[in-house]
Design an enzyme around this catalytic site. Structure first.
Site, mmCIF file in Angstrom:
data_model
loop_
_atom_site.group_PDB
_atom_site.id
_atom_site.type_symbol
_atom_site.label_atom_id
_atom_site.label_comp_id
_atom_site.label_asym_id
_atom_site.label_seq_id
_atom_site.Cartn_x
_atom_site.Cartn_y
_atom_site.Cartn_z
ATOM 1 N N TRP A 200 0.706 -0.703 -0.060
ATOM 2 C CA TRP A 200 0.293 0.459 0.040
ATOM 3 C C TRP A 200 0.885 1.115 -0.016
ATOM 4 C CZ3 TRP A 200 -4.591 0.110 -1.644
ATOM 5 C CH2 TRP A 200 -4.967 -1.316 -1.729
ATOM 6 N N CYS A 352 0.362 -12.897 -1.518
ATOM 7 C CA CYS A 352 -1.899 -13.860 -0.931
ATOM 8 C C CYS A 352 -2.624 -14.183 -1.929
ATOM 9 C CB CYS A 352 -2.360 -12.899 0.289
ATOM 10 S SG CYS A 352 -3.734 -13.640 0.350
ATOM 11 N N CYS A 355 -6.056 -12.408 -2.517
ATOM 12 C CA CYS A 355 -5.514 -11.096 -1.980
ATOM 13 C C CYS A 355 -5.382 -10.613 -3.574
ATOM 14 C CB CYS A 355 -4.848 -10.679 -1.342
ATOM 15 S SG CYS A 355 -4.897 -11.327 0.150
#
Length: 561
Positions: A200, A352, A355
């Site tokens: 992020w 992941c 994800c």
């Protein structure tokens, strides 16, 4: 340490009892619950829902809620249809920005179940016809007549510029797999930590544009709101589909939502902003839907659902013309496109699999929206059609699934708001949720229960069922004096046991040191005799004495004991 926990727990009990006694005494004095919990600490949706979402949007929060309520059933059925529930991606593509592979998620919830039974798929999903389905103007043939006819009948787009906001080549990679999105729902997987923070952080850093013109403010704001809305929407999905370890069911987690999204009004606002952006893209492409080649694979029911969803959208939800409108803004638009393309590539760094799957789906959906909004800005219908022809089926699938994710987020936000308001109306519920949110009293209670576990087994507890405002999660000992004495005795026993273990370890270490020193003369003498024997045999002329004779046996030591 046990005494400290004991004192802290007793203080907590006193506070809880004081609060309960205050709430229960309704006739004597009524407590305004907002004085205990300041409204400034809870910023859930602190915004005027009758105001516009932003400078580029002519729609209010309330209007989006109404639109979402109307389209939600059809949109959900649409993304669960055979055409829109499959997506293709490369789950094992290497990260192009860094080579940190220490963040793999080994939890089963992180795994993705890929499609293996191809025979069960519809005809348009069979391997031989998968891939880009473009207009005949982009087909390359060796037929000279066809080529000349194309030159005569169709316009040429020379020096074609890059209009892609994501890497569409990934769909045709030999390592790509087909995934059923309905079989791999987006939910909490436990993936996080430093690796997730790095992802992020890298995404938000893409909001650094090279141009310093003042007119770029709206574009930079739009870019940031897109990323923030994506982040908040994902956080809402994970909070809405959170595993309750006590019941084993996936259910909404209000505390997690408030921590990630609810306490930040701008994040909630950005979810609605993203809804408006994708909705405008769907509205803009609606006239060209029937001209897409792969749309012929739809059945009439799917076409009806598409029209039922898109027909309820309108152009006022987002005005993309305010962002890029001159030559300087044209350069800014290219910078905008490149940076969002990097965002889609950063998703390849997510370790992941589930994800990564939903990150790819949603970033591809946003990229498709931006391509439709910013590249179909020409009044020439032929040029518009050319942009539409460049769309792949996977971009369209990602576009509708991203819109579904945003629709789900808006629906979840309203559900969380109802849950939040319900707790505010009940003083007991509000106090209980406060202590559950901090988890401080729960930790103290667990420590206290582990210390006097044996004493609690001897006690009989009556009146098991209590009201919520009586704090069932705090187990109050009935006989405080006897319980404290037993806890003190058990603490002394634990201390004695720990002392005995440490004393035993000390004696073993001391024995090892003493033995090493006592054996040192013997070891040195044996080593000296060995060296002298070797030198003597070499002196008297015995060649390769150690190799010709028996090998000397050295004392062996077991280092693993």
């Amino acid at each position: 340490m046990v005494k400290v926990l004991q004192l802290c727990f007793l203080s907590a009990i006193s506070l809880v009892q004081a609060l309960n006694s205050t709430v229960d005494q309704k006739d004597e004095a009524k407590v305004d619950i907002n004085t205990v919990f300041d409204n400034d600490s809870t910023n859930f949706c602190r915004m005027d829902k009758t105001e516009a979402i932003g400078a580029t949007c002519d729609v209010t929060f309330h209007e989006i809620n109404e639109v979402n309520n109307n389209i939600r059933p059809q949109l959900l059925s649409l993304v669960q249809s055979d055409f829109f529930k499959y997506f293709k991606l490369d789950l094992y593509k290497e990260c192009p920005f860094w080579s940190d592979n220490n963040g793999y998620c080994v939890n089963r919830a992180c795994a993705v179940d890929v499609v293996e039974d191809w025979d069960s798929l519809p005809e348009y999903w069979q391997p031989e016809i998968l891939g880009n389905i473009e207009n005949a103007t982009t087909d390359i043939t060796d037929d000279e007549c066809s080529f000349l006819d194309e030159l005569c009948d169709k316009p040429r787009f020379e020096a074609e510029k890059d209009i892609e906001y994501c890497d569409t080549n990934d769909f045709n990679s030999q390592h790509s797999v087909l995934v059923d999105l309905t079989a791999n729902p987006e939910r909490f997987t436990g993936y996080g930590g430093e690796q997730s923070s790095q992802i992020w952080s890298s995404i938000y850093k893409e909001n650094c544009f090279s141009l310093g013109d003042e007119n770029q403010c709206l574009a930079k704001d739009a870019f940031y709101r897109l990323i923030s809305g994506l982040h908040a929407s994902i956080g809402t999905h994970l909070s809405n589909e959170h595993l309750n370890t006590e019941t084993g069911k996936w259910e909404p987690n209000l505390e997690l939502f408030m921590t990630r999204v609810g306490n930040f009004p701008d994040r909630v606002s950005n979810i609605y902003f993203n809804f408006a952006v994708v909705a405008k893209a769907l509205w803009k492409i609606r006239p060209y839907m029937n001209e897409l080649g792969f749309c012929n694979a739809y059945n009439e029911d799917v076409k009806g659902m598409i029209d039922g969803v898109v027909s309820q959208l309108n152009s006022k939800v987002f005005n993309e013309d305010l962002l890029f409108h001159d030559e300087v803004s044209g350069q800014l638009k290219d910078d905008f496109r490149i940076r969002f393309k990097n965002v889609t590539k950063i998703m390849d760094c997510v370790q992941c699999d589930r994800c990564r799957l939903w990150g790819k789906v949603q970033t591809t959906g946003y990229a498709t929206s931006l391509k439709i909004l910013f590249e179909m800005d020409n009044d020439d219908d032929v040029a518009r059609q050319h942009v539409v022809d460049k769309l792949t089926k996977y971009e369209l699938i990602a576009l509708f699934n991203t819109f579904d994710r945003l629709s789900k987020s808006v629906e979840a936000v309203n559900r969380f708001e109802e849950m939040y308001n319900y707790q505010l109306k009940s003083p007991g519920e509000k106090l209980a949720s406060f202590f559950q949110l901090d988890n401080f009293f729960k930790v103290l209670n667990d420590k206290f229960n582990s210390a006097n576990h044996s004493s609690q087994e001897k006690e009989s507890v009556s009146n098991v069922e209590k009201k919520v405002n009586e704090f069932n999660d705090l187990k109050m000992p009935e006989k405080k004096k006897e319980t404290h004495t037993e806890v003190r005795e058990q603490a002394s026993g634990v201390f004695k046991e720990a002392w005995d273990v440490e004393w035993k370890n000390f004696k073993q270490a001391l024995r090892f040191i003493v033995t090493s020193y006592t054996d040192l003369p013997s070891t040195v003498s044996k080593y000296t005799v060995l060296k002298l024997n070797k030198l003597w045999n070499k002196f008297i002329g015995v060649p390769n004495y150690l190799e010709e004779g028996e090998e000397l046996e050295y004392p062996s030591y077991n280092y693993e004991e």
